[in-house]
Design a protein around this motif. Structure first.
Motif, PDB file in Angstrom:
ATOM      1  N   PHE A 261       0.827  -1.198   0.000  1.00  0.00           N
ATOM      2  CA  PHE A 261       0.000   0.000   0.000  1.00  0.00           C
ATOM      3  C   PHE A 261       0.862   1.250   0.000  1.00  0.00           C
ATOM      4  CE2 PHE A 261       0.438  -1.090   4.461  1.00  0.00           C
ATOM      5  CZ  PHE A 261       0.557   0.115   5.127  1.00  0.00           C
ATOM      6  N   SER A 262       0.317   2.273  -0.634  1.00  0.00           N
ATOM      7  CA  SER A 262       0.927   3.588  -0.748  1.00  0.00           C
ATOM      8  C   SER A 262      -0.202   4.519  -1.162  1.00  0.00           C
ATOM      9  CB  SER A 262       2.065   3.554  -1.775  1.00  0.00           C
ATOM     10  OG  SER A 262       2.776   4.773  -1.759  1.00  0.00           O
TER      11      SER A 262
ATOM     12  N   GLY B 214       4.025   8.865   0.447  1.00  0.00           N
ATOM     13  CA  GLY B 214       2.580   9.015   0.568  1.00  0.00           C
ATOM     14  C   GLY B 214       1.889   7.714   0.930  1.00  0.00           C
ATOM     15  N   THR B 215       1.448   7.598   2.155  1.00  0.00           N
ATOM     16  CA  THR B 215       0.813   6.379   2.635  1.00  0.00           C
ATOM     17  C   THR B 215      -0.704   6.516   2.590  1.00  0.00           C
ATOM     18  OG1 THR B 215       2.683   5.977   4.102  1.00  0.00           O
ATOM     19  CG2 THR B 215       0.662   4.801   4.598  1.00  0.00           C
TER      20      THR B 215
ATOM     21  N   THR C 245       3.745  -0.756   9.077  1.00  0.00           N
ATOM     22  CA  THR C 245       3.943   0.558   8.462  1.00  0.00           C
ATOM     23  C   THR C 245       4.909   1.415   9.270  1.00  0.00           C
ATOM     24  OG1 THR C 245       2.838   2.550   7.601  1.00  0.00           O
ATOM     25  CG2 THR C 245       1.941   1.594   9.626  1.00  0.00           C
ATOM     26  N   ASP C 246       5.578   2.297   8.563  1.00  0.00           N
ATOM     27  CA  ASP C 246       6.453   3.270   9.213  1.00  0.00           C
ATOM     28  C   ASP C 246       5.875   4.673   9.086  1.00  0.00           C
ATOM     29  OD1 ASP C 246       6.799   3.816   6.532  1.00  0.00           O
ATOM     30  OD2 ASP C 246       8.969   3.991   6.646  1.00  0.00           O
ATOM     31  N   GLY C 247       4.614   4.766   8.671  1.00  0.00           N
ATOM     32  CA  GLY C 247       4.066   6.090   8.403  1.00  0.00           C
ATOM     33  C   GLY C 247       2.704   6.329   8.995  1.00  0.00           C
TER      34      GLY C 247
ATOM     35  N   ALA D 182      10.176   6.205  13.891  1.00  0.00           N
ATOM     36  CA  ALA D 182       9.633   7.305  14.695  1.00  0.00           C
ATOM     37  C   ALA D 182       8.423   7.984  14.064  1.00  0.00           C
ATOM     38  CB  ALA D 182      10.727   8.339  14.942  1.00  0.00           C
ATOM     39  N   ASP D 183       8.184   7.795  12.754  1.00  0.00           N
ATOM     40  CA  ASP D 183       7.109   8.508  12.079  1.00  0.00           C
ATOM     41  C   ASP D 183       5.778   7.764  12.052  1.00  0.00           C
ATOM     42  OD1 ASP D 183       8.798  10.635  11.545  1.00  0.00           O
ATOM     43  OD2 ASP D 183       9.447   9.807   9.621  1.00  0.00           O
TER      44      ASP D 183
END
Length: 160
Positions: free
Chosen positions: A7-8, A52-53, A82-84, A120-121
């Protein structure tokens, strides 16, 4: 049974997600691959970070897919790594997502969301709300180097 989605934002036309390997048992032949494990390994290696997630629409679509394919007697879950955070201004809101997950969650045919936030995001507060809406679990690997250990803990936790 296992499947893999990526996903994005606007990854597949207007959709924020795409199915890389359809949900099924690991021993099944998938396309040109001898089994799903080989298909998963190959698909995983093709995944690359993007900008862009599209988190909310992707999680809801993945949950609907898993709920429609519920297997009695098995642990049914959607693992979100996810990292976002959601970065799609055209997506549903987090309130709509959580309300829809709560509405669809069925204790007689449970499908749990397990979230694994890394870096961290990642929006850990939102990921936790998603997990709790389906009586799932939330995990975090603040140091991306520890993601393998946290991933194994996340997947193992629902089997106990």
């Amino acid at each position: 049974a296992v499947g893999l989605w990526d996903f994005s934002r606007e990854l597949d036309g207007g959709r924020d997600y795409r199915e890389l390997v359809p949900l099924g048992t690991t021993a099944e032949k998938v396309g040109a691959f001898p089994d799903r494990r080989a298909a998963l390994a190959t698909a995983y290696r093709t995944m690359v970070p993007r900008t862009g997630t599209g988190l909310y629409d992707s999680v809801l679509a993945g949950y609907r897919n898993a709920a429609a394919r519920h297997r009695p007697g098995y642990v049914n879950m959607v693992l979100v790594v996810t990292d976002g955070r959601n970065e799609d201004p055209d997506s549903i809101s987090v309130e709509t997502l959580v309300a829809e997950l709560r509405r669809m969650y069925d204790k007689r045919r449970p499908v749990h969301i397990v979230t694994l936030a890394y870096g961290a995001d990642a929006d850990r507060a939102v990921l936790g709300r998603m997990a709790r809406a389906t009586e799932g679990l939330e995990f975090a690997a603040v140091d991306p180097r520890s993601i393998s250990d946290v991933f194994i803990a996340a997947v193992s936790s629902l089997n106990s």
